[in-house]
Design a protein around this motif. Structure first.
Motif, PDB file in Angstrom:
ATOM      1  N   SER A   5       0.807  -1.219   0.000  1.00 34.58           N
ATOM      2  CA  SER A   5       0.000   0.000   0.000  1.00 34.58           C
ATOM      3  C   SER A   5       0.841   1.271   0.000  1.00 34.58           C
ATOM      4  O   SER A   5       0.419   2.275  -0.568  1.00 34.58           O
ATOM      5  CB  SER A   5      -0.958   0.005   1.184  1.00 34.58           C
ATOM      6  N   VAL A   8       1.804   1.844  -3.576  1.00 36.72           N
ATOM      7  CA  VAL A   8       0.570   2.171  -4.311  1.00 36.72           C
ATOM      8  C   VAL A   8       0.203   3.636  -4.048  1.00 36.72           C
ATOM      9  O   VAL A   8      -0.069   4.397  -4.979  1.00 36.72           O
ATOM     10  CB  VAL A   8      -0.593   1.224  -3.923  1.00 36.72           C
ATOM     11  N   LYS A  12       0.469   6.757  -6.766  1.00 38.25           N
ATOM     12  CA  LYS A  12      -0.759   7.494  -7.090  1.00 38.25           C
ATOM     13  C   LYS A  12      -0.556   8.991  -6.850  1.00 38.25           C
ATOM     14  O   LYS A  12      -0.956   9.818  -7.678  1.00 38.25           O
ATOM     15  CB  LYS A  12      -1.931   6.973  -6.268  1.00 38.25           C
ATOM     16  N   LYS A  50      -0.534  -0.773  -9.141  1.00 42.18           N
ATOM     17  CA  LYS A  50      -1.867  -1.162  -8.667  1.00 42.18           C
ATOM     18  C   LYS A  50      -2.237  -2.545  -9.218  1.00 42.18           C
ATOM     19  O   LYS A  50      -2.752  -3.393  -8.479  1.00 42.18           O
ATOM     20  CB  LYS A  50      -2.908  -0.115  -9.102  1.00 42.18           C
ATOM     21  N   SER A  53      -0.497  -5.267  -7.365  1.00 37.97           N
ATOM     22  CA  SER A  53      -1.049  -5.566  -6.036  1.00 37.97           C
ATOM     23  C   SER A  53      -2.139  -6.636  -6.105  1.00 37.97           C
ATOM     24  O   SER A  53      -2.490  -7.234  -5.096  1.00 37.97           O
ATOM     25  CB  SER A  53      -1.586  -4.289  -5.370  1.00 37.97           C
TER      26      SER A  53
END
Length: 121
Positions: A5, A8, A12, A50, A53
Motif C-alpha cells: 500500500s 501504491v 498514485k 496497482k 497488487s
C-alpha cells in the motif's frame, strides 16, 4: 501477493502531480508533445503497481512491477527533456525527479526481494 500500500499510495500521489504538471504545461506553456509523453509514462507507473497488487502469481507480480520500473525510467527521461528545454523550472524538476528516483528505488527493491523469495522457495 502482499499489499504494497505504501508504494501504491506514493505512485498514485506521483501520478496526480504529473497530471497537474501536464495541465500546467498545456495551459500555461502551450507544450503538447513532451507533456503528453510524460502524462502517459508518469501515470502508468501507478497503474502497473496497482495491477501488481492484484497479481495472480509471483512472476505476474514481478512482470507488472518491471513494467512500472520501465515507465519510471521513461518518466525520468521526459522530465529531463522538459527541464533542459526550460519548460519546467529547476525547483519543479528537482521535486518531481527526486520523487521519481524514490519510486525507482522502491520498485527495484520490491522486484529484487520478490525474486530472492522465489529462489528461496
Amino acid at each position: 501477493m502482499k499489499n504494497n500500500s505504501i508504494i501504491v499510495d506514493k505512485s498514485k500521489a506521483f501520478a496526480i502531480r504529473i497530471i497537474k504538471l501536464y495541465q500546467y504545461l498545456t495551459n500555461e506553456k502551450k507544450e503538447f508533445v513532451l507533456s503528453k509523453q510524460l502524462l502517459r509514462s508518469g501515470t502508468s507507473i501507478g497503474a502497473n503497481i496497482k495491477e501488481a497488487s492484484r497479481a495472480q502469481s509471483k512472476p505476474d507480480f514481478i512482470s507488472k512491477n518491471s513494467i512500472a520500473l520501465k515507465e519510471a525510467s521513461e518518466t525520468e527521461y521526459w522530465l529531463e527533456l522538459l527541464h533542459e528545454t526550460n519548460y519546467i523550472t529547476d525547483k519543479q524538476f528537482e521535486s518531481l525527479y527526486n520523487d521519481n528516483v524514490e519510486l525507482i528505488k522502491v520498485i527495484t527493491s520490491i522486484i529484487k526481494t520478490t525474486k530472492e523469495n522465489i529462489v528461496k522457495g
